[in-house]
Design a protein around this motif. Structure first.
Motif, mmCIF file in Angstrom:
data_model
loop_
_atom_site.group_PDB
_atom_site.id
_atom_site.type_symbol
_atom_site.label_atom_id
_atom_site.label_comp_id
_atom_site.label_asym_id
_atom_site.label_seq_id
_atom_site.Cartn_x
_atom_site.Cartn_y
_atom_site.Cartn_z
ATOM 1 N N HIS A 1 0.831 -1.208 0.000
ATOM 2 C CA HIS A 1 0.000 0.000 0.000
ATOM 3 C C HIS A 1 0.864 1.256 0.000
ATOM 4 O O HIS A 1 0.594 2.225 -0.719
ATOM 5 C CB HIS A 1 -0.920 -0.011 1.226
ATOM 6 N N GLY B 1 -6.464 1.298 -1.577
ATOM 7 C CA GLY B 1 -5.567 0.144 -1.555
ATOM 8 C C GLY B 1 -6.224 -1.158 -1.187
ATOM 9 O O GLY B 1 -5.647 -2.222 -1.425
ATOM 10 N N SER C 1 -4.966 3.771 -4.675
ATOM 11 C CA SER C 1 -4.297 3.919 -3.382
ATOM 12 C C SER C 1 -4.570 5.272 -2.736
ATOM 13 O O SER C 1 -4.324 5.445 -1.542
ATOM 14 C CB SER C 1 -2.794 3.734 -3.549
#
Length: 626
Positions: free
Chosen positions: A9, A126, A102
């Motif tokens: 992430h 994410g 993300s």
């Protein structure tokens, strides 16, 4: 601190900082994916300048259910079958969707041709969910919400909703120019719909994006050199803008903002455009993908050419040749401005002060202060008195012939005759197709020549026109041979880097043609023994360093040439016909004929137009005849 492996992430967020700069960056990436998917219709919906909502819908080939999860993972792509040496698609890095997901909430719905149903996958900052069945007829719909809501450091640097919406529109315009066969539509609560319908050809799409006026004020570019082709439209030098937002450059169909191409575009307009103005152009470079590297930056806006000198030379040469072959063309904006001022009313225009010597000694004299008001013999509203006027004496007139004949002065005036055009010779004959600027009829205010053409009239700025003629003559004389140089009493030693010194010495022979003699002086210095005589006293170290920087960045020697051209331009400005000089009819016509034979005579050395053309139809409209 020990070295640790970053989690996925955080890696995606770091990558998003390069790929997703603002909402317009998201739109660019999604549009490129839609174009690569073979879409013929693309719709873009926005809210809050793209910060609240971005939705891109297309009718492309779609993504199979089994590949949806791969589509939102980093470095997963279907567009690199030929490797980095043969990139034929707009996207290829496989970073866009995971980077967007993300820093926002992303939903991806897609249906392939022949599939029984569509499927959807969700990516929330994410976290991935799906795929799951959903409703969709065909193609792909990507929806991005709450961009940067969980990354406040990025969110606070975004501009106003209006500014972000404008940036999105600019991205769509550039891609619409690259893909004329695709229909683009932008909608949203904060904007009226903007639609670019599928066009039959590039000319129609350019008219949709830049307006009909651009085509009327542009020259066609079509040149090729060593399998590199340049096509498109370039605006006339007098059709310019105050910024570079109207410059659209494409490499193999990819919109780019490459500084080398922008510099070459400026070089093509050198000597014909003011320094603070920017050209309008839509230019397409087509070359072998192996000769250009588009994998320079994640945003893919920068490119690197294997032979930048070839590209720059092609662009500059094609522009200059197109302007030279286009003949005399005046921007329609000049005529439109004149007509607009005329319609607004001449009373609102304050004429520039001009010197007036009067008809005879003792003419009108301005009062030292405000007058007491109109009185006998005074002119209302002028503040000065009209003295008793003596009978007209042709011998005392300041407008008499330079060598008057006494017999002519004593001859009584002939009876009034109908007005006729003056015809001193071939130069003043009725205007024909061979004379684009027509025949001179009058001179106004000692500076403007009025000429009659077949389709209207032309107003010429005599000083600006003659300045261009003198400048072109000087350039031909200067650059047609080796320029004279002046030898320095003591050679100037200039310290450089080893690479810069090597580049300068590689071009020593070409620099000698311009009057600059350089030779190697140790590993990281050069000795300058001669400088161009036209430059007079010159700052040699600064000139050499500027030249070295230019050779390193662009591979050109324009620094020396531009300084020489600047000297020629100064000489031309001071040596041309001055404003206020009264010209004879033959002189005016000779100036017009020379303009017709001189390249770039439509604008002076400073980029100002040398003439304005008014069509007969426009003039008739002013008088209500149409």
């Amino acid at each position: 601190m020990p070295i640790v492996q970053l989690d996925e992430h955080l890696i995606d967020q770091i990558a998003a900082g390069e790929v997703v700069e603002r909402p317009a960056s998201v739109v660019k990436e999604l549009l490129e994916n839609a174009i690569d998917a073979g879409a013929s219709r693309i719709e873009i919906a926005t809210a809050g300048g793209g910060k609240t909502l971005l939705r891109v819908s297309d009718d492309g080939c779609g993504i199979p259910e089994t590949e949806l999860r791969l589509a939102v993972r980093r470095h997963c792509t279907s567009k690199l079958a030929g490797g980095l040496e043969q990139i034929a698609s707009l996207g290829f890095r496989g970073e866009a969707l995971p980077s967007i997901g993300s820093v926002a909430r992303l939903s991806l719905r897609s249906r392939t041709a022949g599939a029984s149903s569509a499927f959807e996958i969700l990516l929330d900052h994410g976290h991935c969910e799906g795929p799951r069945p959903t409703a969709l007829s065909r193609g792909t719909v990507v929806e991005v919400r709450d961009l940067f809501q969980k990354v406040p450091a990025r969110l606070k640097f975004l501009k106003s909703d209006r500014a972000e919406a404008t940036a999105i529109t600019d991205v769509v315009r550039r891609l619409a120019l690259a893909e004329p066969e695709i229909r683009f539509e932008i909608t949203g609560p904060d904007r009226s719909p903007t639609v670019f319908e599928a066009a039959r050809d590039m000319g129609e799409r350019i008219a949709q994006v830049l307006g009909e006026g651009f085509g009327e004020n542009a020259v066609t570019i079509d040149a090729e050199r060593e399998a590199v082709r340049l096509t498109g439209l370039a605006g006339l030098p007098t059709f310019s803008r105050g910024n570079s937002l109207q410059q659209f450059l494409f490499v193999n169909g990819r919109p780019v903002r490459d500084k080398m191409l922008v510099s070459a575009l400026r070089g093509g307009y050198a000597d014909v455009m003011a320094k603070d103005r920017h050209p309008v152009a839509v230019l397409f470079l087509t070359l072998d993908p192996a000769l250009v590297d588009v994998n320079v930056h994640p945003a893919k806006a920068d490119v690197r050419f294997r032979d930048p000198g070839l590209i720059r030379g092609l662009l500059v040469g094609a522009l200059r040749q197109a302007f030279a072959e286009s003949g005399l063309r005046s921007s329609s904006e000049g005529a439109a401005g004149v007509l607009a001022r005329m319609r607004a009313g001449a009373g609102s225009v304050t004429p520039a002060p001009r010197r007036f010597d009067g008809f005879a000694p003792g003419g009108y004299a301005a009062a030292a202060g405000p007058g007491p008001g109109p009185g006998p013999g005074s002119v209302p509203g002028r503040g000065f008195a009209a003295p008793h006027q003596a009978p007209y004496d042709p011998g005392a007139s300041p407008f008499r012939p330079l060598a008057p004949d006494a017999a002519l002065l004593d001859r009584p005036s002939p009876a009034p005759q109908p007005l006729q055009s003056v015809e001193p010779g071939e130069a003043a004959e009725a205007p024909g197709g061979e004379f684009p600027l027509g025949a001179a009829r009058a001179q106004l205010h000692g500076n403007y020549i009025v000429a009659e053409t077949e389709t209207g009239l032309v107003i010429v700025d005599q000083h600006a026109a003659h300045e261009r003629l003198v400048y072109e003559t000087l350039k031909t004389a200067i650059h047609g041979r080796r320029l004279p140089s002046q030898m320095l009493l003591i050679p100037e030693i200039v310290d450089l880097t080893e690479d810069d010194a090597e580049r300068l010495c590689e071009h020593a022979g070409e620099l000698a043609q311009l009057g600059l003699a350089v030779e190697r002086f140790g590993p990281a210095a050069v000795a300058v023994r001669e400088t161009p005589a036209l430059l007079g006293q010159v700052d040699v170290p600064r000139l050499v360093r500027d030249l070295a920087d230019e050779l390193a960045e662009f591979g050109t020697r324009d620094s020396v040439r531009s300084r020489i051209d600047h000297v020629a331009a100064t000489v031309a400005c001071h040596g041309s016909v001055r404003s206020g000089r009264i010209l004879k009819l033959d002189e005016m016509n000779a100036l017009l004929r020379q303009m017709e034979k001189t390249p770039s005579a439509s604008q002076c050395n400073h980029g100002r137009p040398t003439f304005i053309e008014l069509g007969l139809a426009d003039i008739e409209k002013l008088f209500g005849r149409r």
